[in-house]
Design a protein around this motif. Structure first.
Motif, PDB file in Angstrom:
ATOM      1  N   LEU A   1      -5.490  -1.379  -7.939  1.00 13.07           N
ATOM      2  CA  LEU A   1      -4.707  -1.410  -6.701  1.00 13.07           C
ATOM      3  C   LEU A   1      -4.161  -0.018  -6.394  1.00 13.07           C
ATOM      4  CD1 LEU A   1      -3.077  -3.033  -4.443  1.00 13.07           C
ATOM      5  CD2 LEU A   1      -1.219  -2.974  -6.107  1.00 13.07           C
ATOM      6  N   ILE A   2      -3.563   0.604  -7.390  1.00 13.56           N
ATOM      7  CA  ILE A   2      -2.977   1.932  -7.201  1.00 13.56           C
ATOM      8  C   ILE A   2      -4.060   2.957  -6.874  1.00 13.56           C
ATOM      9  CG2 ILE A   2      -1.766   3.814  -8.401  1.00 13.56           C
ATOM     10  CD1 ILE A   2      -0.213   1.489  -9.881  1.00 13.56           C
ATOM     11  N   ILE A   3      -5.150   2.931  -7.605  1.00 14.50           N
ATOM     12  CA  ILE A   3      -6.258   3.862  -7.365  1.00 14.50           C
ATOM     13  C   ILE A   3      -6.783   3.700  -5.943  1.00 14.50           C
ATOM     14  CG2 ILE A   3      -8.646   4.415  -8.003  1.00 14.50           C
ATOM     15  CD1 ILE A   3      -7.739   3.623 -10.939  1.00 14.50           C
ATOM     16  N   SER A   4      -6.957   2.467  -5.513  1.00 12.91           N
ATOM     17  CA  SER A   4      -7.453   2.196  -4.163  1.00 12.91           C
ATOM     18  C   SER A   4      -6.502   2.738  -3.104  1.00 12.91           C
ATOM     19  CB  SER A   4      -7.640   0.695  -3.950  1.00 12.91           C
ATOM     20  OG  SER A   4      -8.667   0.209  -4.778  1.00 12.91           O
ATOM     21  N   CYS A   5      -5.228   2.528  -3.305  1.00 11.35           N
ATOM     22  CA  CYS A   5      -4.233   2.976  -2.331  1.00 11.35           C
ATOM     23  C   CYS A   5      -4.104   4.488  -2.291  1.00 11.35           C
ATOM     24  CB  CYS A   5      -2.881   2.343  -2.639  1.00 11.35           C
ATOM     25  SG  CYS A   5      -2.843   0.568  -2.346  1.00 11.35           S
ATOM     26  N   GLN A   6      -4.512   5.141  -3.351  1.00 15.11           N
ATOM     27  CA  GLN A   6      -4.417   6.590  -3.409  1.00 15.11           C
ATOM     28  C   GLN A   6      -5.741   7.271  -3.065  1.00 15.11           C
ATOM     29  OE1 GLN A   6      -2.379   7.981  -6.943  1.00 15.11           O
ATOM     30  NE2 GLN A   6      -0.609   6.715  -6.495  1.00 15.11           N
ATOM     31  N   GLY A   7      -6.598   6.552  -2.353  1.00 12.89           N
ATOM     32  CA  GLY A   7      -7.811   7.180  -1.848  1.00 12.89           C
ATOM     33  C   GLY A   7      -9.111   6.569  -2.305  1.00 12.89           C
ATOM     34  N   GLY A   8      -9.045   5.546  -3.126  1.00 15.85           N
ATOM     35  CA  GLY A   8     -10.261   4.876  -3.566  1.00 15.85           C
ATOM     36  C   GLY A   8     -10.718   3.865  -2.535  1.00 15.85           C
ATOM     37  N   ALA A   9     -11.377   2.834  -2.987  1.00 18.05           N
ATOM     38  CA  ALA A   9     -11.892   1.778  -2.114  1.00 18.05           C
ATOM     39  C   ALA A   9     -10.738   1.050  -1.432  1.00 18.05           C
ATOM     40  CB  ALA A   9     -12.719   0.788  -2.932  1.00 18.05           C
ATOM     41  N   PRO A  10     -10.983   0.449  -0.266  1.00 18.04           N
ATOM     42  CA  PRO A  10      -9.933  -0.296   0.434  1.00 18.04           C
ATOM     43  C   PRO A  10      -9.367  -1.426  -0.423  1.00 18.04           C
ATOM     44  CG  PRO A  10     -11.901  -0.086   1.792  1.00 18.04           C
ATOM     45  CD  PRO A  10     -12.256   0.425   0.415  1.00 18.04           C
TER      46      PRO A  10
ATOM     47  N   VAL B   1       0.839  -1.203   0.000  1.00 17.03           N
ATOM     48  CA  VAL B   1       0.000   0.000   0.000  1.00 17.03           C
ATOM     49  C   VAL B   1       0.875   1.255   0.000  1.00 17.03           C
ATOM     50  CG1 VAL B   1      -1.691   1.328   1.335  1.00 17.03           C
ATOM     51  CG2 VAL B   1      -1.999  -1.135   1.037  1.00 17.03           C
ATOM     52  N   ALA B   2       1.919   1.277   0.817  1.00 16.73           N
ATOM     53  CA  ALA B   2       2.817   2.434   0.883  1.00 16.73           C
ATOM     54  C   ALA B   2       3.489   2.678  -0.470  1.00 16.73           C
ATOM     55  CB  ALA B   2       3.862   2.233   1.972  1.00 16.73           C
ATOM     56  N   LYS B   3       3.930   1.620  -1.130  1.00 13.79           N
ATOM     57  CA  LYS B   3       4.552   1.762  -2.448  1.00 13.79           C
ATOM     58  C   LYS B   3       3.545   2.302  -3.462  1.00 13.79           C
ATOM     59  CE  LYS B   3       8.193  -1.695  -2.253  1.00 13.79           C
ATOM     60  NZ  LYS B   3       9.176  -1.968  -3.271  1.00 13.79           N
ATOM     61  N   ALA B   4       2.342   1.767  -3.456  1.00 13.70           N
ATOM     62  CA  ALA B   4       1.317   2.168  -4.433  1.00 13.70           C
ATOM     63  C   ALA B   4       0.879   3.616  -4.243  1.00 13.70           C
ATOM     64  CB  ALA B   4       0.123   1.225  -4.340  1.00 13.70           C
ATOM     65  N   ARG B   5       0.920   4.105  -3.026  1.00 13.47           N
ATOM     66  CA  ARG B   5       0.521   5.495  -2.748  1.00 13.47           C
ATOM     67  C   ARG B   5       1.451   6.507  -3.414  1.00 13.47           C
ATOM     68  NH1 ARG B   5      -1.142   4.661   3.482  1.00 13.47           N
ATOM     69  NH2 ARG B   5      -3.332   4.191   3.077  1.00 13.47           N
ATOM     70  N   ARG B   6       2.690   6.126  -3.646  1.00 18.54           N
ATOM     71  CA  ARG B   6       3.678   7.054  -4.219  1.00 18.54           C
ATOM     72  C   ARG B   6       3.630   7.129  -5.747  1.00 18.54           C
ATOM     73  NH1 ARG B   6       6.956   4.853   0.219  1.00 18.54           N
ATOM     74  NH2 ARG B   6       7.706   3.171  -1.097  1.00 18.54           N
ATOM     75  N   ILE B   7       2.896   6.241  -6.400  1.00 14.49           N
ATOM     76  CA  ILE B   7       2.968   6.107  -7.856  1.00 14.49           C
ATOM     77  C   ILE B   7       2.341   7.293  -8.593  1.00 14.49           C
ATOM     78  CG2 ILE B   7       2.310   4.664  -9.839  1.00 14.49           C
ATOM     79  CD1 ILE B   7       4.529   3.503  -7.893  1.00 14.49           C
ATOM     80  N   LYS B   8       3.114   7.832  -9.552  1.00 11.26           N
ATOM     81  CA  LYS B   8       2.669   8.926 -10.426  1.00 11.26           C
ATOM     82  C   LYS B   8       2.666   8.506 -11.895  1.00 11.26           C
ATOM     83  CE  LYS B   8       2.567  12.023  -7.113  1.00 11.26           C
ATOM     84  NZ  LYS B   8       1.300  12.104  -6.428  1.00 11.26           N
ATOM     85  N   LEU B   9       3.354   7.398 -12.200  1.00 15.37           N
ATOM     86  CA  LEU B   9       3.462   6.908 -13.569  1.00 15.37           C
ATOM     87  C   LEU B   9       3.477   5.386 -13.546  1.00 15.37           C
ATOM     88  CD1 LEU B   9       4.096   7.337 -16.656  1.00 15.37           C
ATOM     89  CD2 LEU B   9       6.524   7.300 -16.003  1.00 15.37           C
TER      90      LEU B   9
END
Length: 175
Positions: free
Chosen positions: A159-168, A7-15
């Motif tokens: 997964l990335i969308i969820s980690c950046q504020g979407g569904a759990p 989750v921490a890794k996915a939260r940082r993704i921009k590309l």
């Protein structure tokens, strides 16, 4: 990898960068007398590109092939970060990072085979389809349940969308 680390890794993704054959397609190609005729792309993966863009995450394709069908698919999805004929993908990453002002930790890559292993080891979030080779699976932080051409890219996108504020994000344990 622990769920919290993923989750921490996915939260940082921009590309999100992706290989094509074996990720966006099932790895099959139809040939005729004049060469490559068709590749089959999954429409849901295309929606993943759109959904990522909507949350501010861009996408790109990095492939060893020089396929007109990949160019057409990228054009349809408005993907401008398109790199065809790239046999050694790792050096390209440095150029992309520099040009876009990103760090490696802000990039995810999804690949399925030996030619993806080097770049998988350099990005912030490394992923592979469920049917990737053992080489890619060992290099990946996240192994999709979906196979290449059957929604693996979309699964990573969600997964990335969820980690950046979407569904759990469901915790799949050690899968």
């Amino acid at each position: 990898m622990k769920h919290a680390d993923l989750v921490a890794k996915a939260r940082r993704i921009k590309l999100v960068l992706t290989d094509c054959d074996g990720v966006l397609t099932d790895g099959g190609v139809y040939y005729g007398e004049s060469g490559e005729v068709l590749k089959r792309f999954n429409i849901r993966d295309g929606m993943g590109v759109e959904r990522l863009r909507a949350v501010g995450v861009e996408t790109g394709i990095v492939t060893g092939e020089r396929s007109p069908s990949v160019s057409k698919r990228a054009e349809k999805l408005k993907i401008t970060e398109l790199h065809l004929g790239i046999k050694d993908k790792a050096p390209l990453l440095a150029e992309i990072l520099n040009r876009l002002g990103l760090t490696a930790e802000q990039v995810a890559f999804i690949g399925d085979d030996t030619n993806d292993v080097a770049i998988l080891g350099l990005v912030g979030l490394a992923a592979c389809p469920g049917d990737a080779t053992i080489f890619a699976r060992e290099a990946a932080d996240y192994r999709c349940q979906a196979f290449g051409g059957q929604g693996a890219f979309r699964e990573l996108a969600e997964l990335i969308i969820s980690c950046q504020g979407g569904a759990p994000v469901p915790d799949r344990g050690s899968e």
